[in-house]
Design a protein around this motif. Sequence first.
Motif, PDB file in Angstrom:
ATOM      1  N   GLN A 227     -12.932 -10.988 -41.159  1.00 28.30           N
ATOM      2  CA  GLN A 227     -12.135  -9.789 -40.868  1.00 28.30           C
ATOM      3  C   GLN A 227     -10.811  -9.796 -41.631  1.00 28.30           C
ATOM      4  O   GLN A 227     -10.342  -8.761 -42.085  1.00 28.30           O
ATOM      5  CB  GLN A 227     -11.861  -9.694 -39.360  1.00 28.30           C
ATOM      6  N   PHE A 228     -10.239 -10.988 -41.772  1.00 27.40           N
ATOM      7  CA  PHE A 228      -8.934 -11.092 -42.447  1.00 27.40           C
ATOM      8  C   PHE A 228      -9.056 -10.675 -43.921  1.00 27.40           C
ATOM      9  O   PHE A 228      -8.296  -9.848 -44.409  1.00 27.40           O
ATOM     10  CB  PHE A 228      -8.399 -12.520 -42.331  1.00 27.40           C
TER      11      PHE A 228
ATOM     12  N   CYS B 235      -9.801  -7.013 -44.339  1.00 23.83           N
ATOM     13  CA  CYS B 235      -8.593  -6.200 -44.155  1.00 23.83           C
ATOM     14  C   CYS B 235      -7.799  -6.175 -45.466  1.00 23.83           C
ATOM     15  O   CYS B 235      -7.371  -5.113 -45.927  1.00 23.83           O
ATOM     16  CB  CYS B 235      -7.781  -6.787 -43.015  1.00 23.83           C
TER      17      CYS B 235
ATOM     18  N   ASP C  91      -9.508  -3.923 -47.913  1.00 27.11           N
ATOM     19  CA  ASP C  91      -9.229  -2.506 -47.635  1.00 27.11           C
ATOM     20  C   ASP C  91      -7.856  -2.100 -48.180  1.00 27.11           C
ATOM     21  O   ASP C  91      -7.700  -1.002 -48.731  1.00 27.11           O
ATOM     22  CB  ASP C  91      -9.301  -2.218 -46.128  1.00 27.11           C
ATOM     23  N   TYR C  92      -6.873  -2.961 -48.034  1.00 24.75           N
ATOM     24  CA  TYR C  92      -5.540  -2.681 -48.614  1.00 24.75           C
ATOM     25  C   TYR C  92      -5.703  -2.489 -50.132  1.00 24.75           C
ATOM     26  O   TYR C  92      -5.169  -1.560 -50.725  1.00 24.75           O
ATOM     27  CB  TYR C  92      -4.573  -3.850 -48.407  1.00 24.75           C
TER      28      TYR C  92
ATOM     29  N   ARG D 237      -8.401  -1.771 -51.914  1.00 29.37           N
ATOM     30  CA  ARG D 237      -9.142  -0.569 -52.296  1.00 29.37           C
ATOM     31  C   ARG D 237      -8.342   0.689 -52.047  1.00 29.37           C
ATOM     32  O   ARG D 237      -8.417   1.651 -52.795  1.00 29.37           O
ATOM     33  CB  ARG D 237     -10.440  -0.478 -51.483  1.00 29.37           C
ATOM     34  N   ASN D 238      -7.587   0.681 -50.951  1.00 26.64           N
ATOM     35  CA  ASN D 238      -6.862   1.896 -50.581  1.00 26.64           C
ATOM     36  C   ASN D 238      -5.690   2.194 -51.512  1.00 26.64           C
ATOM     37  O   ASN D 238      -5.397   3.348 -51.792  1.00 26.64           O
ATOM     38  CB  ASN D 238      -6.369   1.789 -49.136  1.00 26.64           C
ATOM     39  N   LEU D 239      -4.997   1.150 -51.980  1.00 24.06           N
ATOM     40  CA  LEU D 239      -3.750   1.388 -52.712  1.00 24.06           C
ATOM     41  C   LEU D 239      -3.853   1.185 -54.225  1.00 24.06           C
ATOM     42  O   LEU D 239      -2.893   1.456 -54.940  1.00 24.06           O
ATOM     43  CB  LEU D 239      -2.629   0.501 -52.151  1.00 24.06           C
TER      44      LEU D 239
ATOM     45  N   THR E 210       0.722  -5.459 -39.139  1.00 24.45           N
ATOM     46  CA  THR E 210       0.444  -6.221 -37.922  1.00 24.45           C
ATOM     47  C   THR E 210      -0.850  -6.995 -38.009  1.00 24.45           C
ATOM     48  O   THR E 210      -1.782  -6.614 -38.684  1.00 24.45           O
ATOM     49  CB  THR E 210       0.353  -5.268 -36.725  1.00 24.45           C
ATOM     50  N   ILE E 211      -0.916  -8.064 -37.277  1.00 22.28           N
ATOM     51  CA  ILE E 211      -2.161  -8.804 -37.146  1.00 22.28           C
ATOM     52  C   ILE E 211      -2.444  -9.046 -35.676  1.00 22.28           C
ATOM     53  O   ILE E 211      -3.222  -8.358 -35.073  1.00 22.28           O
ATOM     54  CB  ILE E 211      -2.173 -10.073 -38.032  1.00 22.28           C
TER      55      ILE E 211
ATOM     56  N   VAL F  52       3.211  -5.635 -50.934  1.00 23.73           N
ATOM     57  CA  VAL F  52       2.572  -4.584 -50.141  1.00 23.73           C
ATOM     58  C   VAL F  52       3.361  -3.263 -50.144  1.00 23.73           C
ATOM     59  O   VAL F  52       2.788  -2.195 -49.954  1.00 23.73           O
ATOM     60  CB  VAL F  52       2.258  -4.998 -48.673  1.00 23.73           C
TER      61      VAL F  52
ATOM     62  N   PHE G 287       2.408   1.245 -53.200  1.00 25.12           N
ATOM     63  CA  PHE G 287       2.507   2.666 -52.827  1.00 25.12           C
ATOM     64  C   PHE G 287       2.973   3.508 -54.006  1.00 25.12           C
ATOM     65  O   PHE G 287       2.871   4.738 -53.984  1.00 25.12           O
ATOM     66  CB  PHE G 287       3.476   2.852 -51.649  1.00 25.12           C
TER      67      PHE G 287
ATOM     68  N   THR H 277      -7.687  -1.120 -39.139  1.00 23.52           N
ATOM     69  CA  THR H 277      -8.134  -2.458 -39.518  1.00 23.52           C
ATOM     70  C   THR H 277      -8.443  -3.233 -38.244  1.00 23.52           C
ATOM     71  O   THR H 277      -7.974  -2.896 -37.159  1.00 23.52           O
ATOM     72  CB  THR H 277      -7.087  -3.283 -40.319  1.00 23.52           C
ATOM     73  N   SER H 278      -9.219  -4.296 -38.414  1.00 25.52           N
ATOM     74  CA  SER H 278      -9.532  -5.128 -37.247  1.00 25.52           C
ATOM     75  C   SER H 278      -8.311  -5.916 -36.817  1.00 25.52           C
ATOM     76  O   SER H 278      -8.316  -6.555 -35.774  1.00 25.52           O
ATOM     77  CB  SER H 278     -10.671  -6.078 -37.574  1.00 25.52           C
ATOM     78  N   PHE H 279      -7.246  -5.894 -37.635  1.00 18.73           N
ATOM     79  CA  PHE H 279      -6.043  -6.640 -37.273  1.00 18.73           C
ATOM     80  C   PHE H 279      -4.912  -5.748 -36.775  1.00 18.73           C
ATOM     81  O   PHE H 279      -3.766  -6.163 -36.734  1.00 18.73           O
ATOM     82  CB  PHE H 279      -5.599  -7.536 -38.435  1.00 18.73           C
ATOM     83  N   CYS H 280      -5.219  -4.518 -36.426  1.00 13.74           N
ATOM     84  CA  CYS H 280      -4.230  -3.717 -35.703  1.00 13.74           C
ATOM     85  C   CYS H 280      -3.872  -4.507 -34.457  1.00 13.74           C
ATOM     86  O   CYS H 280      -4.755  -5.066 -33.808  1.00 13.74           O
ATOM     87  CB  CYS H 280      -4.809  -2.368 -35.300  1.00 13.74           C
ATOM     88  N   SER H 281      -2.602  -4.530 -34.122  1.00 18.24           N
ATOM     89  CA  SER H 281      -2.211  -5.442 -33.050  1.00 18.24           C
ATOM     90  C   SER H 281      -2.873  -5.027 -31.732  1.00 18.24           C
ATOM     91  O   SER H 281      -2.977  -3.845 -31.421  1.00 18.24           O
ATOM     92  CB  SER H 281      -0.704  -5.485 -32.908  1.00 18.24           C
TER      93      SER H 281
ATOM     94  N   HIS I  99     -10.930  -7.088 -33.585  1.00 11.91           N
ATOM     95  CA  HIS I  99     -11.192  -8.512 -33.335  1.00 11.91           C
ATOM     96  C   HIS I  99     -11.120  -8.847 -31.845  1.00 11.91           C
ATOM     97  O   HIS I  99     -11.599  -9.894 -31.426  1.00 11.91           O
ATOM     98  CB  HIS I  99     -10.280  -9.412 -34.176  1.00 11.91           C
TER      99      HIS I  99
ATOM    100  N   PHE J  22      -0.068   5.119 -44.253  1.00  7.58           N
ATOM    101  CA  PHE J  22      -0.798   3.886 -44.542  1.00  7.58           C
ATOM    102  C   PHE J  22      -2.010   3.763 -43.609  1.00  7.58           C
ATOM    103  O   PHE J  22      -3.118   3.449 -44.045  1.00  7.58           O
ATOM    104  CB  PHE J  22       0.151   2.694 -44.377  1.00  7.58           C
TER     105      PHE J  22
ATOM    106  N   GLY K  68      -4.730   6.169 -44.545  1.00  8.75           N
ATOM    107  CA  GLY K  68      -5.395   5.717 -45.767  1.00  8.75           C
ATOM    108  C   GLY K  68      -6.340   4.567 -45.486  1.00  8.75           C
ATOM    109  O   GLY K  68      -7.482   4.547 -45.968  1.00  8.75           O
ATOM    110  N   LEU K  69      -5.881   3.613 -44.690  1.00  6.32           N
ATOM    111  CA  LEU K  69      -6.728   2.453 -44.398  1.00  6.32           C
ATOM    112  C   LEU K  69      -7.944   2.842 -43.568  1.00  6.32           C
ATOM    113  O   LEU K  69      -9.035   2.306 -43.755  1.00  6.32           O
ATOM    114  CB  LEU K  69      -5.923   1.388 -43.649  1.00  6.32           C
TER     115      LEU K  69
ATOM    116  N   THR L  98     -10.392   4.320 -45.922  1.00  7.91           N
ATOM    117  CA  THR L  98     -11.026   3.289 -46.744  1.00  7.91           C
ATOM    118  C   THR L  98     -12.050   2.517 -45.923  1.00  7.91           C
ATOM    119  O   THR L  98     -13.171   2.262 -46.362  1.00  7.91           O
ATOM    120  CB  THR L  98      -9.954   2.313 -47.277  1.00  7.91           C
TER     121      THR L  98
END
Lengths: 337, 230
Positions: A33-34, A37, A40-41, A43-45, A183-184, A238, A242, B48-52, B84, B214, B217-218, B221
Amino acid sequence: MYSKDGENYFIVDAHIALWDARPQNQRNIHGKQFIDCFYDYHRNLSPDSEVWPYEEYLHQGADRLVHDLFEVGYVDHAIFQPAFLGEFYRNGFGQTEEASALAKAHPEKLTYNHFWDPRNGEEGLKQLREDAARFGLKGVKLYTAEWYGQSRGWKLDDPWSYRYLEAAQELGIRNIHIHKGPTIRPLDRDAFDVADVDKVATDFPEMNFVIEHCGLPRLEDFCWIATQEPNVHAGLAVAIPFIHTRPKYFAQIIGELLYWLDEDRIQFSSDYALWTPRWLIEKFVDFQIPEDMTEYAPLTTAQKKKILGLNAAAMYDIPVPAELQLPRAEPQAVAVA
Amino acid sequence: MPTPEQDALRALGTVVDPELDEPITDLGFVRSLDVDGDRVTVHLRLPTSFCSPNFAYLMASDAKDALVSLHWTRRVTVELDDHHDSDLINRGLAADAGYRGTFTHEAEESLDELRETFRRKAHTAAMERVLTRLMRADPHRTEADLHRVTIGDLPADDATAALLRRRAAIGLGHDPVLPVLVDSDGTPYRPDEVPLRLRMARSTRISLEGNAHFCRGLLATRYDLEETAS
C-alpha cells in the motif's frame, strides 16, 4: 549544472532515496500500500512522458539513480534522506548499505544522511554514535509517523527525542530533516502535526530543521512556525511537482514561502524516485508567478539559483564553483587618506 | 418529494472532509449508495490507503449518523473500502463502538479536538474569502478598513452564506452588527494586526484549497476516474 538563457545553475537535490519496494522485500500489505500510494503521487503529478511503469518504480538500483540524477538530471550534488519503515519492509525501505556505499564512492556528488528512532532507547543512542562515525553524518532524516510495534508515531519534543537531538548536536550532526507531509497514520497523536518542530527549533538554535514537504497539508502551520524560528527551512519535496499539473497552486505555495520565510531557507528536492529531477529543474527555471496574482512578487533568477542549489550547498558545506555562485555585491572602495 | 436515494444523498452531502472542508459527495468519496426499503448501504472510498484513520473514521461515522437520523431509515451500513484500517473501522462502525472503542489503545483522546481545529480553519478560510472579495469589488477599500466590516456589510452571495455556516459551526452568531474579521472566539483583531491576520488567513485558505486539489487528483488516479477538479 543546468544552463538556460545564459544563466548557469548549481543544482543540489536535497532529498533523494534508493528504495526497494519489490514484493520480496514487502513484509505485509502495508508495504504494498505504501509504494502504491507513492506510485499514485507519481502518476498524478508527473507529465505523461515522465511516468514510469510500475515494475520500474518498485526498485531503481545505483546505476539508474546515477543516470537519472547526474547524467541526464543536471544534478551536481544529491543528499540521501532515507526512510526505514521496518514494519512494512523486511530489509527496510531505504537501502542503507547500497546508498551509503554509493555515497562513499562518489563523495563529491553524494551525501548520505541516515535516520534514528528515539523509541529504540539507549540501544539506539549507542547505534547513533556508531552510525555518525561510520557514515560521517552531517544530517539525518526523521520520520515521526513511522510505525513501531503498537506505536504509530512519535514527536520531536518527546523526552527520548531530546536525548537523541542532544547526542546529535554533540556529534556534529546539524541538519535535521523531518518528514512532515501527506498523512499516513496519525490517530489522535497526529504524527504529521508540525507544532513539535517549534519547540525543538527554539531549544536547539545551532541546528537546522528542514521540514520536508513544507508542512503540506498544513502549509499555514508550517509558515507560521518558520516565520518565528530562523533555523527552520522548507524542503520542496512533493510541493514542486505541482508546477506541472497545478501551476497556480504551486505559485501560491512558493509565494507564501517567500513571504513568510525568505529566499535563503527554501531547498529544491525531487524526492527521487518519486520524481526525477530533470523536468522539475527545467520547469522551475522557466516558471514565473502568473501576472494576475498580484499579491506575490515575480521570482528572480537569484532566488531560483538559491532554491535550486546554493541554499542546500551552504547548509552542507558543498563547494560551489566560483562561476556558479551568485555575484557578490562588492563593498565600495573607500578612499584611504 | 425527493426519492429515498435523493434524500440519503442529501444527508451524505452534509458530511464534510474535516481537513478539506468540502462535502464527501463533491469530493467523490461516496463510491456507492443502495437503498432497499428502510435499509441503506453506503461504501466510501478515499484518495489513498494512507489517509489518516482518524479522518477516515470521522467521515464514515458522520455518514452513518446522517443516515440514521433520517426518519425512514432503520438499518444503516457504512463501509470504508480499500483503506489500511478498513476492517477495524468497519467493525467499529457496525458495532457503533465509537472512535475510542474502535481504535482502543491507539486513541488516547476523542476526536472532538481534532474536529474543532479544522472547523476553526474552515472559518478562517471562509473569512479570508469574503474579505478578499470585498476588497477586489471596491478598490477604495484598504486592508486597514477591514476591521470595521460587519456581517451586515457583506453581499448576499454564496461566500457569505458559507461564512455564516462556518461561524455557526464554531458557535459564532450571524447578527448584522457583528464584526467579520475575528478570531475563533469571535474577538475582533486590533486594527494594526489586520494585515498580518489577513495574510495568515490567506495561507490557511490556500492550504485547504490545495489539499482538496491534491485529494481529488489522487482519488482520480487511484480509481481511474476523469478528474473533474479545476
